[in-house]
Structures are given as structure tokens and as C-alpha cells.
Design a protein around this motif. Structure first.
Motif, PDB file in Angstrom:
ATOM      1  N   GLN A  51       0.831  -1.210   0.000  1.00  0.00           N
ATOM      2  CA  GLN A  51       0.000   0.000   0.000  1.00  0.00           C
ATOM      3  C   GLN A  51       0.865   1.259   0.000  1.00  0.00           C
ATOM      4  O   GLN A  51       1.768   1.399   0.814  1.00  0.00           O
ATOM      5  N   PRO A  52       0.606   2.217  -0.917  1.00  0.00           N
ATOM      6  CA  PRO A  52       1.336   3.492  -0.895  1.00  0.00           C
ATOM      7  C   PRO A  52       1.063   4.244   0.408  1.00  0.00           C
ATOM      8  O   PRO A  52      -0.046   4.179   0.953  1.00  0.00           O
ATOM      9  N   GLU A  53       2.049   4.948   0.906  1.00  0.00           N
ATOM     10  CA  GLU A  53       1.888   5.662   2.168  1.00  0.00           C
ATOM     11  C   GLU A  53       0.931   6.843   2.050  1.00  0.00           C
ATOM     12  O   GLU A  53       0.378   7.293   3.054  1.00  0.00           O
ATOM     13  N   ASP A  54       0.721   7.335   0.816  1.00  0.00           N
ATOM     14  CA  ASP A  54      -0.160   8.490   0.635  1.00  0.00           C
ATOM     15  C   ASP A  54      -1.476   8.116  -0.034  1.00  0.00           C
ATOM     16  O   ASP A  54      -2.072   8.910  -0.755  1.00  0.00           O
ATOM     17  N   LEU A  55      -1.938   6.884   0.241  1.00  0.00           N
ATOM     18  CA  LEU A  55      -3.197   6.438  -0.335  1.00  0.00           C
ATOM     19  C   LEU A  55      -4.332   7.385   0.079  1.00  0.00           C
ATOM     20  O   LEU A  55      -4.371   7.866   1.210  1.00  0.00           O
ATOM     21  N   ILE A  56      -5.257   7.631  -0.841  1.00  0.00           N
ATOM     22  CA  ILE A  56      -6.325   8.604  -0.578  1.00  0.00           C
ATOM     23  C   ILE A  56      -7.438   8.020   0.281  1.00  0.00           C
ATOM     24  O   ILE A  56      -7.833   8.619   1.297  1.00  0.00           O
TER      25      ILE A  56
END
Length: 391
Positions: free
Chosen positions: A291-296
Motif C-alpha cells: 500500500q502506498p503511504e499516501d493512499l487517498i
């Protein structure tokens, strides 16, 4: 005329059963050589096959030599080709089809002995199959199974294991009529108004106004969005595959796309960003693997929103808004349908949705095009029809 040819040109002998056998050392797909035997009812027939193999050697082309079972080849195809080149969900879908249906009916057949008769029998047997819930397979799923087999055999040709794709030599099963159940214009307006009070308002608006797939929208990160210009880049998708949350590339190369969203979605994203910061629990965050750390779209623990919960949330939203129950994917269909009815071209909708070909778009939304054609005909009546026609 039975006898031995000069060195390197193979041999032809007459067998006790009356047939003629030719033997030649040929190239294989991995670059090595292997002694291959072919047979003919006459010396000339066996010799023709011998000459063909020698010609393949001269051109550096491996001779067709695979006697492996189809089931064994499909295992290789899934592991070394599909798994390496396609996304996890695509691999999982193919694996289920191969395991439950193709291997069951054709797995023991030799790859190089498949015939058109085998294909026709396979289609007939698929129409008798049942799902795990005891229902008959849909026409669409039967065709998907057959297309999976056809795709695998195409790769077998590319690997010089067979000389023809018998699945392309028979009439493919009918796909049946694809049913799209979008919201109408009034229902879409009621939906967009109602979701403004939901904590995932930006997510719902992206689905119905930008036409993203469920997993594409859940996979968006803030680094994928330019809030100043409205540019959105689709780089990943998230799905639950066999119980595991999986972040991966979009469905097809064309699904990796750039699109633009309007002021309504941008405004919703700005509000969402502020509310997310207020709701978020202090670190450590509960991130899913990959998971990207800046997921919306995340929960208060920082974890991606569960894809399966989206279905439940939508059902509750529709019930409260008194809108007929529809599927999450039908919000995407609603976006495309309303755009086409408003005059957007198939090419424009194809690019927005990330379809692999314009044919896919045309097949799914053909009913909309028919309505548009009728509207155009009516417009021409109004524009240039003689005034005394129909008087």
C-alpha cells in the motif's frame, strides 16, 4: 525404397505394421536437438515429413514435437506466462477456469493431438456444467472459458509446440447479450446529491463522474492527483484475491491512463483530505502489503478501505436515497452511458474507461449508440426536412 539417407538427413524404415517411419535429429524450442519420429502410410508420405523437418532445421525453426498433455502445458502457461505478464486477479481467474473446467475435460489430451472435434465436444460439455452454487454457467462465462483455452493454445504456437490453434477453427460459443444497468440521468443526480453526506463522497463521485473501476479508485494515491489541474493518473489497482489484499498494476496496458476530473471531484477531494487528517489515528499506521503511504481512501487506522465493504456501503446509500439497487460497477456504466447520450464519441469513452479496444466499448454500450442514432435521425428531421413532408 526403404533405406538409410546420407548422414544428417535422417532415415526411413518400414515397420512391421506396414507403416513407414522417418527419424531425424531436429531442433527443439529450447535450442537443443532431439531425435524425432514421424510416420506415413507410404514411403513418400514419410519422406515428405522427413523433408519438412530438415527444412525446419535449415531455417533454424524448431519442429513441432510436443507430445505433452494439455494439463501439463496449462500449468506451464499459468506459471511462466500469465503470472509473469498479467495481474494477480487475472491469474487467479485463469487458474480457476483451467482447474475447474479445461483440465477436467481436456487435461489428459496430448497437446499436439487436439482436434476441432475435441473443441466442439468441450463446448457442449461446458453448457452442462454447474457453478459452485449449482447454477448453469452463463453464456458469457462459457465463452470466457473457451477464450482462455484459445489464448493458451496461441502461446503454444509461439513456443513452437503445436502448428495450429484448433480452438480458432471452430465457432466460438455465443457470448449472449451483455446487460448494462446504469442509473438514468435523474437517478444519477439524486445519487451524487445524496453521497455528499457520506465520508467517502469523493470516492463515489470518482466512480460515477470519472468512470473508474472500484479497485482503480481505491488504489489512488495523492501523488497520482494534481488538484490544481484535475489530472489523475491511474497507476495501480487494489483487489482481494483469494483472501489477500493485493495492490497491482491496472487491468490492461490501456488501463494505465491519464484523465482529468472536474471541479466537483476536486472540491470533494480537498474536503476529504482535511477530514482524513482529522480522523487518522496517530502512527503506527496499519498499512496493507504494497500500500502506498499516501493512499487517498483509507480508514482511521490508515489502511486501505476494504473492497468488499464498498458493496455493502453502496447498497445502504441506494436504499436511503430510494434509488433502485445497482452494482458498484454500474456506476462506471452510468458515467459512460450518460456521456454517450450527451454526444461523446466511442473513442473518447474508450480512453476515459481504459478499455483495451474500441470494440469492447462498442459491445458494452451498443444499446446507447442505437438510441443516439435515433436521436440524430430526429434532429435531421428538424434541421432540413421539407416543410410539406407528412402534411
Amino acid at each position: 525404397m526403404a533405406g538409410r539417407a546420407p548422414n544428417g538427413l535422417g532415415t526411413i524404415i518400414k515397420r512391421k505394421d506396414g507403416r513407414y517411419q522417418a527419424a531425424v535429429h531436429v531442433l527443439t524450442a529450447d535450442g537443443s536437438t532431439k531425435r524425432k519420429y514421424v510416420y506415413g502410410k507410404t514411403w513418400d508420405e514419410a519422406n515428405d515429413k522427413r523433408v519438412e523437418m530438415l527444412e525446419n532445421n535449415r531455417k533454424g525453426t524448431p519442429s513441432i514435437s510436443s507430445g505433452m498433455k494439455l494439463g501439463d502445458y496449462l500449468d506451464h502457461w499459468l506459471t511462466d506466462i500469465v503470472k509473469a505478464e498479467r495481474g494477480p486477479s487475472t491469474y487467479s481467474g485463469y487458474e480457476i477456469v483451467v482447474r475447474r473446467y479445461i483440465k477436467k475435460h481436456l487435461g489428459t489430451k496430448r497437446l499436439n493431438s487436439l482436434t476441432t472435434s475435441h473443441m466442439r465436444t468441450f463446448i457442449r460439455e461446458l453448457r452442462k456444467e454447474k457453478t459452485v452454487l449449482g447454477k448453469s454457467l452463463s453464456d458469457r462465462y462459457v465463452q470466457n472459458i473457451f477464450e482462455t483455452l484459445r489464448s493458451a493454445l496461441t502461446y503454444a504456437i509461439q513456443e513452437d509446440l503445436i502448428g495450429r490453434n484448433v480452438a480458432k477453427m471452430v465457432q466460438a460459443p455465443s457470448r449472449g447479450e451483455f446487460e448494462v444497468e446504469p442509473l438514468d440521468e435523474d437517478g444519477a443526480r439524486r445519487f451524487t446529491s445524496h453521497v455528499l453526506n457520506h465520508w467517502l463522497r469523493a470516492y463515489w463521485l470518482i466512480l460515477i463522474m470519472a468512470g473508474l473501476r472500484k479497485g482503480e479508485a481505491l488504489g489512488l494515491a495523492w501523488s497520482d492527483v494534481n488538484l490544481a489541474t484535475g489530472a489523475v493518473t491511474i497507476r495501480r489497482t487494489v483487489q482481494r484475491v483469494r483472501g489477500q489484499l493485493v495492490f497491482g498494476p491496472p487491468k490492461t496496458p490501456r488501463s494505465r491512463r491519464k484523465l482529468y476530473v472536474g471541479r466537483v471531484i476536486i472540491a470533494a477531494l480537498l474536503v476529504h483530505r482535511t477530514e482524513t487528517a482529522d480522523r487518522l489515528v496517530a502512527p503506527p499506521l496499519n498499512l496493507a502489503p504494497g500500500q502506498p503511504e499516501d493512499l487517498i481512501f483509507i480508514t482511521k487506522t490508515g489502511r486501505v478501505v476494504e473492497p468488499r465493504n464498498i458493496n455493502t456501503m453502496l447498497a445502504r446509500l441506494l436504499k436511503r436515497a430510494r434509488i433502485p439497487l445497482t452494482r458498484v460497477h454500474d456506476l462506471r456504466h452510468t458515467c459512460a452511458t450518460l456521456l454517450l447520450m450527451d454526444g461523446a464519441t466511442l473513442q473518447e469513452v474508450m480512453e476515459l474507461l481504459g478499455h483495451s479496444t474500441i470494440g469492447v466499448t462498442s459491445n458494452v454500450y451498443g444499446h446507447v449508440l442505437d438510441a443516439t442514432k435515433k436521436r440524430i435521425a430526429h434532429q435531421m428531421d428538424q434541421i432540413i426536412a421539407p416543410t410539406d413532408v407528412g402534411q
